[in-house]
Design a protein around this motif. Sequence first.
Motif, PDB file in Angstrom:
ATOM      1  N   GLU A 137       0.738  -1.212   0.004  1.00  0.00           N
ATOM      2  CA  GLU A 137       0.142  -0.015  -0.035  1.00  0.00           C
ATOM      3  C   GLU A 137       0.715   1.166   0.140  1.00  0.00           C
ATOM      4  O   GLU A 137       1.791   1.183   0.733  1.00  0.00           O
ATOM      5  CB  GLU A 137      -0.896  -0.139   1.272  1.00  0.00           C
ATOM      6  CG  GLU A 137      -1.766  -1.238   1.121  1.00  0.00           C
ATOM      7  CD  GLU A 137      -3.023  -1.050   0.077  1.00  0.00           C
ATOM      8  OE1 GLU A 137      -3.054   0.123  -0.405  1.00  0.00           O
ATOM      9  OE2 GLU A 137      -3.456  -2.038  -0.026  1.00  0.00           O
ATOM     10  N   VAL A 138       0.412   2.128  -0.898  1.00  0.00           N
ATOM     11  CA  VAL A 138       1.364   3.408  -0.828  1.00  0.00           C
ATOM     12  C   VAL A 138       1.252   4.379   0.483  1.00  0.00           C
ATOM     13  O   VAL A 138       2.328   4.636   0.863  1.00  0.00           O
ATOM     14  CB  VAL A 138       0.589   4.392  -1.940  1.00  0.00           C
ATOM     15  CG1 VAL A 138       1.146   5.954  -1.950  1.00  0.00           C
ATOM     16  CG2 VAL A 138       0.732   3.850  -3.342  1.00  0.00           C
ATOM     17  N   GLU A 139       0.186   4.163   1.256  1.00  0.00           N
ATOM     18  CA  GLU A 139       0.138   5.020   2.479  1.00  0.00           C
ATOM     19  C   GLU A 139       0.970   4.198   3.480  1.00  0.00           C
ATOM     20  O   GLU A 139       1.622   4.777   4.211  1.00  0.00           O
ATOM     21  CB  GLU A 139      -1.358   4.669   2.888  1.00  0.00           C
ATOM     22  CG  GLU A 139      -2.424   5.586   2.287  1.00  0.00           C
ATOM     23  CD  GLU A 139      -2.849   4.817   0.822  1.00  0.00           C
ATOM     24  OE1 GLU A 139      -2.657   3.632   0.621  1.00  0.00           O
ATOM     25  OE2 GLU A 139      -3.481   5.556   0.261  1.00  0.00           O
ATOM     26  N   ARG A 140       1.187   3.019   3.216  1.00  0.00           N
ATOM     27  CA  ARG A 140       2.527   2.287   4.308  1.00  0.00           C
ATOM     28  C   ARG A 140       3.572   2.543   3.873  1.00  0.00           C
ATOM     29  O   ARG A 140       4.492   3.005   4.498  1.00  0.00           O
ATOM     30  CB  ARG A 140       2.238   0.666   4.202  1.00  0.00           C
ATOM     31  CG  ARG A 140       2.789  -0.203   5.074  1.00  0.00           C
ATOM     32  CD  ARG A 140       2.321   0.296   6.307  1.00  0.00           C
ATOM     33  NE  ARG A 140       3.254  -0.634   7.499  1.00  0.00           N
ATOM     34  CZ  ARG A 140       4.102   0.108   8.444  1.00  0.00           C
ATOM     35  NH1 ARG A 140       3.987   1.486   8.515  1.00  0.00           N
ATOM     36  NH2 ARG A 140       4.621  -0.601   9.277  1.00  0.00           N
ATOM     37  N   MET A 141       3.861   2.640   2.453  1.00  0.00           N
ATOM     38  CA  MET A 141       5.250   3.194   2.053  1.00  0.00           C
ATOM     39  C   MET A 141       5.583   4.453   2.433  1.00  0.00           C
ATOM     40  O   MET A 141       6.625   4.796   3.108  1.00  0.00           O
ATOM     41  CB  MET A 141       5.303   3.258   0.455  1.00  0.00           C
ATOM     42  CG  MET A 141       5.205   1.713  -0.136  1.00  0.00           C
ATOM     43  SD  MET A 141       5.064   1.843  -1.826  1.00  0.00           S
ATOM     44  CE  MET A 141       6.197   2.871  -2.516  1.00  0.00           C
ATOM     45  N   LEU A 142       4.571   5.292   2.257  1.00  0.00           N
ATOM     46  CA  LEU A 142       4.871   6.834   2.832  1.00  0.00           C
ATOM     47  C   LEU A 142       5.198   6.887   4.490  1.00  0.00           C
ATOM     48  O   LEU A 142       6.041   7.427   4.806  1.00  0.00           O
ATOM     49  CB  LEU A 142       3.572   7.598   2.275  1.00  0.00           C
ATOM     50  CG  LEU A 142       3.700   8.998   2.929  1.00  0.00           C
ATOM     51  CD1 LEU A 142       4.903   9.738   2.171  1.00  0.00           C
ATOM     52  CD2 LEU A 142       2.433   9.952   2.340  1.00  0.00           C
ATOM     53  N   SER A 143       4.280   6.042   5.127  1.00  0.00           N
ATOM     54  CA  SER A 143       4.368   6.358   6.553  1.00  0.00           C
ATOM     55  C   SER A 143       5.686   5.773   7.119  1.00  0.00           C
ATOM     56  O   SER A 143       6.511   6.378   7.803  1.00  0.00           O
ATOM     57  CB  SER A 143       3.429   5.620   7.502  1.00  0.00           C
ATOM     58  OG  SER A 143       3.132   4.371   7.222  1.00  0.00           O
ATOM     59  N   PHE A 144       6.214   4.528   6.294  1.00  0.00           N
ATOM     60  CA  PHE A 144       7.568   4.040   6.876  1.00  0.00           C
ATOM     61  C   PHE A 144       8.470   4.719   6.343  1.00  0.00           C
ATOM     62  O   PHE A 144       9.490   5.079   7.285  1.00  0.00           O
ATOM     63  CB  PHE A 144       7.684   2.354   6.284  1.00  0.00           C
ATOM     64  CG  PHE A 144       8.718   1.685   6.683  1.00  0.00           C
ATOM     65  CD1 PHE A 144       9.036   1.158   7.945  1.00  0.00           C
ATOM     66  CD2 PHE A 144       9.689   1.777   5.936  1.00  0.00           C
ATOM     67  CE1 PHE A 144       9.879   0.592   8.315  1.00  0.00           C
ATOM     68  CE2 PHE A 144      10.968   0.938   6.075  1.00  0.00           C
ATOM     69  CZ  PHE A 144      10.908   0.612   7.465  1.00  0.00           C
ATOM     70  N   TYR A 145       8.587   4.883   5.303  1.00  0.00           N
ATOM     71  CA  TYR A 145      10.068   5.730   4.659  1.00  0.00           C
ATOM     72  C   TYR A 145      10.128   7.122   5.319  1.00  0.00           C
ATOM     73  O   TYR A 145      11.084   7.699   5.675  1.00  0.00           O
ATOM     74  CB  TYR A 145       9.939   5.545   3.034  1.00  0.00           C
ATOM     75  CG  TYR A 145      10.130   3.979   2.705  1.00  0.00           C
ATOM     76  CD1 TYR A 145      11.462   3.362   3.065  1.00  0.00           C
ATOM     77  CD2 TYR A 145       9.282   3.386   2.072  1.00  0.00           C
ATOM     78  CE1 TYR A 145      11.691   2.104   2.761  1.00  0.00           C
ATOM     79  CE2 TYR A 145       9.504   2.071   2.001  1.00  0.00           C
ATOM     80  CZ  TYR A 145      10.837   1.344   2.135  1.00  0.00           C
ATOM     81  OH  TYR A 145      10.738   0.010   2.045  1.00  0.00           O
ATOM     82  N   SER A 146       8.882   7.830   5.417  1.00  0.00           N
ATOM     83  CA  SER A 146       8.894   9.073   6.086  1.00  0.00           C
ATOM     84  C   SER A 146       9.540   8.977   7.377  1.00  0.00           C
ATOM     85  O   SER A 146      10.165  10.069   7.959  1.00  0.00           O
ATOM     86  CB  SER A 146       7.433   9.961   6.189  1.00  0.00           C
ATOM     87  OG  SER A 146       6.905  10.001   4.943  1.00  0.00           O
ATOM     88  N   ALA A 147       9.422   8.096   8.255  1.00  0.00           N
ATOM     89  CA  ALA A 147       9.969   7.783   9.596  1.00  0.00           C
ATOM     90  C   ALA A 147      11.676   7.851   9.565  1.00  0.00           C
ATOM     91  O   ALA A 147      11.964   7.806  10.730  1.00  0.00           O
ATOM     92  CB  ALA A 147       9.486   6.780  10.257  1.00  0.00           C
ATOM     93  N   LEU A 148      11.974   7.187   8.305  1.00  0.00           N
ATOM     94  CA  LEU A 148      13.586   7.089   8.171  1.00  0.00           C
ATOM     95  C   LEU A 148      13.989   8.457   8.203  1.00  0.00           C
ATOM     96  O   LEU A 148      15.184   8.726   7.797  1.00  0.00           O
ATOM     97  CB  LEU A 148      13.943   6.295   7.193  1.00  0.00           C
ATOM     98  CG  LEU A 148      13.320   4.752   7.227  1.00  0.00           C
ATOM     99  CD1 LEU A 148      13.832   3.895   6.119  1.00  0.00           C
ATOM    100  CD2 LEU A 148      13.953   4.155   8.617  1.00  0.00           C
ATOM    101  N   GLU A 149      13.288   9.569   8.026  1.00  0.00           N
ATOM    102  CA  GLU A 149      13.817  10.975   7.852  1.00  0.00           C
ATOM    103  C   GLU A 149      14.531  11.246   6.649  1.00  0.00           C
ATOM    104  O   GLU A 149      15.702  11.724   6.679  1.00  0.00           O
ATOM    105  CB  GLU A 149      14.601  11.345   9.193  1.00  0.00           C
ATOM    106  CG  GLU A 149      13.881  11.316  10.285  1.00  0.00           C
ATOM    107  CD  GLU A 149      14.196  11.574  11.645  1.00  0.00           C
ATOM    108  OE1 GLU A 149      15.558  12.068  11.738  1.00  0.00           O
ATOM    109  OE2 GLU A 149      13.775  11.565  12.580  1.00  0.00           O
ATOM    110  N   GLY A 150      14.449  10.664   5.439  1.00  0.00           N
ATOM    111  CA  GLY A 150      14.889  10.941   4.242  1.00  0.00           C
ATOM    112  C   GLY A 150      16.294  10.018   4.108  1.00  0.00           C
ATOM    113  O   GLY A 150      16.916  10.669   2.988  1.00  0.00           O
ATOM    114  N   GLU A 151      16.629   9.319   4.819  1.00  0.00           N
ATOM    115  CA  GLU A 151      17.945   8.592   4.665  1.00  0.00           C
ATOM    116  C   GLU A 151      17.894   7.306   4.322  1.00  0.00           C
ATOM    117  O   GLU A 151      17.785   6.374   4.899  1.00  0.00           O
ATOM    118  CB  GLU A 151      18.667   8.868   5.844  1.00  0.00           C
ATOM    119  CG  GLU A 151      19.090  10.127   6.430  1.00  0.00           C
ATOM    120  CD  GLU A 151      19.904  10.916   5.516  1.00  0.00           C
ATOM    121  OE1 GLU A 151      20.915  10.324   4.791  1.00  0.00           O
ATOM    122  OE2 GLU A 151      19.836  12.122   5.504  1.00  0.00           O
TER     123      GLU A 151
END
Length: 162
Positions: A137-151
């Motif tokens: 799911e796109v929403e899951r991708m967004l929430s998970f990778y956003s939490a990595l703070e762009g790294e």
Amino acid sequence: MENTQSRPDATIFDLAAAILARTGEIATMRLHKLAFYAQAWHLVWDEELLTDAAFFAWGTGPVSPELHATHPGVFLIRDVPGNPEVFTAAQLESIDEVVSAYGGLRPYVLNAVVKSEAPWQDAWAGTAPGERGRIIEVERMLSFYSALEGEPVAEFAAAQAE
């Protein structure tokens, strides 16, 4: 975030062609993983999808079934029927960043990284042996990778360099 809801003009084939323009010949499953990461990270960085592609959790990691259908059983891929020229400078920058961050990882490391992350794990959970998992799911991708703070893969890349 309204931009993620509109369908981009670029296809998975355009994205694959853009990646291949940067890598040359590449293992098919590596191409799928790089396309997945380009989609995920561009979503985080620019709040829009790169392509209309859907990725599913397969035993080999995230896969675009549409792209896979054009090269089943092929280990190395050299070209795809896509146009890498459709992307904006910002989109190409995201693709470049992903290829730089993930493209040099050894295959087993890249596979371990993607399978250790929640988007693939969530879509794979409960999948019976021999079956393919659900859509990532796109929403899951967004929430998970956003939490990595762009790294992307900072700790994995550092560990591999040692």
